[in-house]
Scaffold this motif. Structure first.
Motif, short mmCIF file in Angstrom:
data_model
loop_
_atom_site.label_atom_id
_atom_site.label_comp_id
_atom_site.label_asym_id
_atom_site.label_seq_id
_atom_site.Cartn_x
_atom_site.Cartn_y
_atom_site.Cartn_z
N GLU A 125 -2.39 -27.42 1.92
CA GLU A 125 -3.29 -28.56 2.15
C GLU A 125 -4.68 -28.08 2.55
N LEU A 126 -5.69 -28.76 2.06
CA LEU A 126 -7.08 -28.44 2.40
C LEU A 126 -7.35 -28.93 3.82
N ILE A 127 -7.84 -28.03 4.67
CA ILE A 127 -8.16 -28.37 6.05
C ILE A 127 -9.67 -28.60 6.16
N ILE A 128 -10.06 -29.83 6.53
CA ILE A 128 -11.48 -30.15 6.58
C ILE A 128 -11.98 -30.45 7.99
N GLY A 129 -11.06 -30.63 8.95
CA GLY A 129 -11.47 -30.89 10.32
C GLY A 129 -11.76 -32.35 10.58
N LYS A 130 -12.10 -32.67 11.83
CA LYS A 130 -12.28 -34.06 12.28
C LYS A 130 -13.39 -34.77 11.51
N ASN A 131 -14.49 -34.07 11.26
CA ASN A 131 -15.64 -34.69 10.59
C ASN A 131 -16.05 -33.95 9.33
N GLY A 132 -15.11 -33.18 8.75
CA GLY A 132 -15.44 -32.44 7.55
C GLY A 132 -16.16 -31.13 7.82
N GLU A 133 -16.18 -30.67 9.07
CA GLU A 133 -16.98 -29.51 9.44
C GLU A 133 -16.16 -28.22 9.56
N ALA A 134 -14.87 -28.28 9.31
CA ALA A 134 -14.05 -27.06 9.39
C ALA A 134 -14.51 -26.04 8.34
N GLY A 135 -14.49 -24.77 8.72
CA GLY A 135 -14.84 -23.72 7.77
C GLY A 135 -16.32 -23.41 7.67
N GLU A 136 -17.16 -24.04 8.49
CA GLU A 136 -18.61 -23.77 8.42
C GLU A 136 -18.94 -22.46 9.14
N ILE A 137 -18.35 -21.37 8.63
CA ILE A 137 -18.53 -20.08 9.32
C ILE A 137 -19.95 -19.56 9.21
N GLY A 138 -20.71 -20.06 8.24
CA GLY A 138 -22.11 -19.66 8.12
C GLY A 138 -22.92 -20.06 9.34
N HIS A 139 -22.42 -21.04 10.11
CA HIS A 139 -23.13 -21.49 11.30
C HIS A 139 -22.48 -20.99 12.59
N SER A 140 -21.61 -19.98 12.45
CA SER A 140 -21.17 -19.25 13.64
C SER A 140 -22.28 -18.28 14.03
N ILE A 141 -22.35 -17.96 15.32
CA ILE A 141 -23.47 -17.16 15.82
C ILE A 141 -23.21 -15.67 15.59
N LEU A 142 -24.10 -15.04 14.86
CA LEU A 142 -24.04 -13.59 14.66
C LEU A 142 -24.90 -12.88 15.70
N LEU B 269 -22.68 -7.15 7.73
CA LEU B 269 -22.83 -8.42 8.45
C LEU B 269 -21.83 -9.46 7.97
N LEU B 270 -21.63 -9.53 6.66
CA LEU B 270 -20.65 -10.48 6.13
C LEU B 270 -19.24 -10.13 6.63
N SER B 271 -18.96 -8.85 6.75
CA SER B 271 -17.64 -8.42 7.23
C SER B 271 -17.38 -8.90 8.65
N ILE B 272 -18.41 -8.98 9.48
CA ILE B 272 -18.24 -9.52 10.84
C ILE B 272 -17.79 -10.98 10.76
N GLY B 273 -18.44 -11.74 9.89
CA GLY B 273 -18.05 -13.14 9.71
C GLY B 273 -16.63 -13.26 9.18
N ILE B 274 -16.27 -12.40 8.24
CA ILE B 274 -14.91 -12.44 7.67
C ILE B 274 -13.88 -12.07 8.73
N ASN B 275 -14.18 -11.07 9.54
CA ASN B 275 -13.27 -10.68 10.62
C ASN B 275 -13.02 -11.86 11.56
N ASN B 276 -14.08 -12.56 11.93
CA ASN B 276 -13.94 -13.70 12.83
C ASN B 276 -13.12 -14.83 12.18
N ALA B 277 -13.32 -15.02 10.88
CA ALA B 277 -12.56 -16.05 10.16
C ALA B 277 -11.08 -15.69 10.10
N ILE B 278 -10.79 -14.40 9.90
CA ILE B 278 -9.38 -13.95 9.88
C ILE B 278 -8.73 -14.23 11.23
N MET B 279 -9.44 -13.95 12.31
CA MET B 279 -8.89 -14.19 13.65
C MET B 279 -8.66 -15.68 13.89
N ALA B 280 -9.53 -16.52 13.34
CA ALA B 280 -9.43 -17.96 13.59
C ALA B 280 -8.36 -18.64 12.75
#
Length: 388
Positions: free
Chosen positions: A224-241, A304-315
């Motif tokens: 199943e596609l997970i979109i979150g409460k307001n459709g904001e799930a998966g917005e890893i581009g807006h996680s803080i680097l 830099l992208l690998s840092i984001g991917i690592n965080n996504a794997i953990m989440a």
């Protein structure tokens, strides 16, 4: 929950149709055994599906080892309807027209066009009309239109688009009113993930990371596609680097996509190599020539992208991470570079690969959304003839 007879019948019809699609060819008796429905119910529902031309009888199968009549085999009608899928980027439009099973009828694209409120509707109408004019004869006509939005979407409404100004538009209603067809709007990264799940991947838990003007992750868990409460799930581009780093249109400072997106990479290449135009083809060409400035910038991007991917794997703890990026497709060795930048024991358990749908994953996700709704089947799996 109290279900009406109609609802139960609808659920059973979806269950049978899903089994027929997955089996490719199957008899009524085997359907009864596979779904747990009695033979009378199966026969009645199959009659309806045949009348609707969603399935057809293909051939006579072999008799069982104990004898008896040879069964008539049933198969899904892959040309029962058609679907329009459109990837609406900030500076391009890609569209594909297909049968319900994802078999492509035609493709149209428009490049180097700046998408904004004042032109988006006319551009989409022009493209959709071109595809409607190619509509083949099918029992159910066009099942719907899917539009991929590069931003946050919830309940078919655009909530936030950082790289074009569409978040004040009710684009779904405008297109539905114009064409009198079901119209579905969804985030492009979500559609890329759904395209991978529906047409390619055997995994029930996957993450599709789309790198374009921004960075987003489509999340599929248990099919199943997970979109979150307001459709904001998966917005890893807006996680803080980088805390207190570069300003981002989302309101944060130091967001991942301000440093690791294609847009961020292209900007650095333009500045350091004094180029007026940079795209994935130019990056590929300079990479093949081993340009030292380009190599340094690409390696920084991978890190830099690998840092984001690592965080996504953990989440999200996915089985498979799919990279959906024109640069990573054209320079496939960068996938290995990402893996080397992920030393964590947790990341070693994941499959990390390029998309197997080339640059069409988003569009195939659009096909999947429409097909799911038209056939009333969640966790739908379809097979492309060329897919391995």
């Amino acid at each position: 929950m109290i279900s009406s007879k109609y609802t139960i019948r609808e659920q059973n019809q979806a269950k049978l149709l899903k089994e027929i699609i997955q089996s490719r060819e199957i008899s009524r008796a085997d359907l009864s055994q596979a779904t747990g429905l009695n033979k009378a119910s199966v026969s009645e529902i199959i009659k309806d599906l045949l009348d609707q031309e969603l399935i057809f009888e293909t051939r006579v199968g072999n008799a069982s080892t104990v004898g008896g009549r040879k069964p008539i085999l049933l198969t899904f009608n892959k040309q029962a309807a058609t679907i329009i899928s459109i990837d609406l980027g900030p500076d391009y439009i890609e569209a594909m027209f297909s049968y319900i099973d994802g078999t492509v009828i035609c493709s149209i694209s428009k490049k180097d066009v700046f998408i904004e409120q004042k032109n988006v509707l006319s551009l989409l109408q022009e493209m959709i009309n071109k595809m409607i004019n190619k509509q083949p004869a099918t029992p159910h006509g066009i099942a719907g239109i899917a539009i991929a939005i590069h931003g946050i979407v919830f309940n078919d409404q655009i909530r936030f688009t950082p790289y074009y100004d569409l978040d004040q538009m009710d684009l779904q209603k405008q297109l539905a009113d114009c064409f009198k067809l079901p119209v579905y709007l969804q985030n492009e990264a979500n559609l890329a993930a759904l395209g991978e799940y529906t047409f390619i991947s055997q995994a029930d838990n996957l993450l599709s990371i789309s790198v374009h003007s921004g960075i987003g992750a489509g999340i599929v868990q248990n099919g199943e596609l997970i979109i979150g409460k307001n459709g904001e799930a998966g917005e890893i581009g807006h996680s803080i680097l980088y805390p207190d780093g570069k300003a981002c249109p989302c309101g944060n400072h130091g967001c991942l996509e301000q440093y690791a997106s294609h847009q961020a990479l292209y900007k650095k290449i333009k500045e350091q190599l004094n180029l007026n135009l940079v795209n994935s083809d130019i990056v590929q060409n300079l990479y093949q020539k081993q340009d030292p400035v380009l190599l340094k910038l690409v390696n920084e991007n991978v890190h830099l992208l690998s840092i984001g991917i690592n965080n996504a794997i953990m989440a999200f703890n996915p089985e498979v991470i799919v990279i959906n990026s024109s640069i990573y497709r054209k320079i496939p060795g960068l996938i290995e570079a990402i893996k080397k930048n992920l030393p964590s024991r947790f990341a070693k358990e994941n499959i990390i690969r390029n998309t197997l749908l080339d640059d069409k994953a988003i569009l195939y996700g659009g096909f999947a959304v429409v097909a799911q709704n038209f056939l009333n089947i969640q966790n739908l799996k379809l097979t492309l003839e060329y897919a391995q």
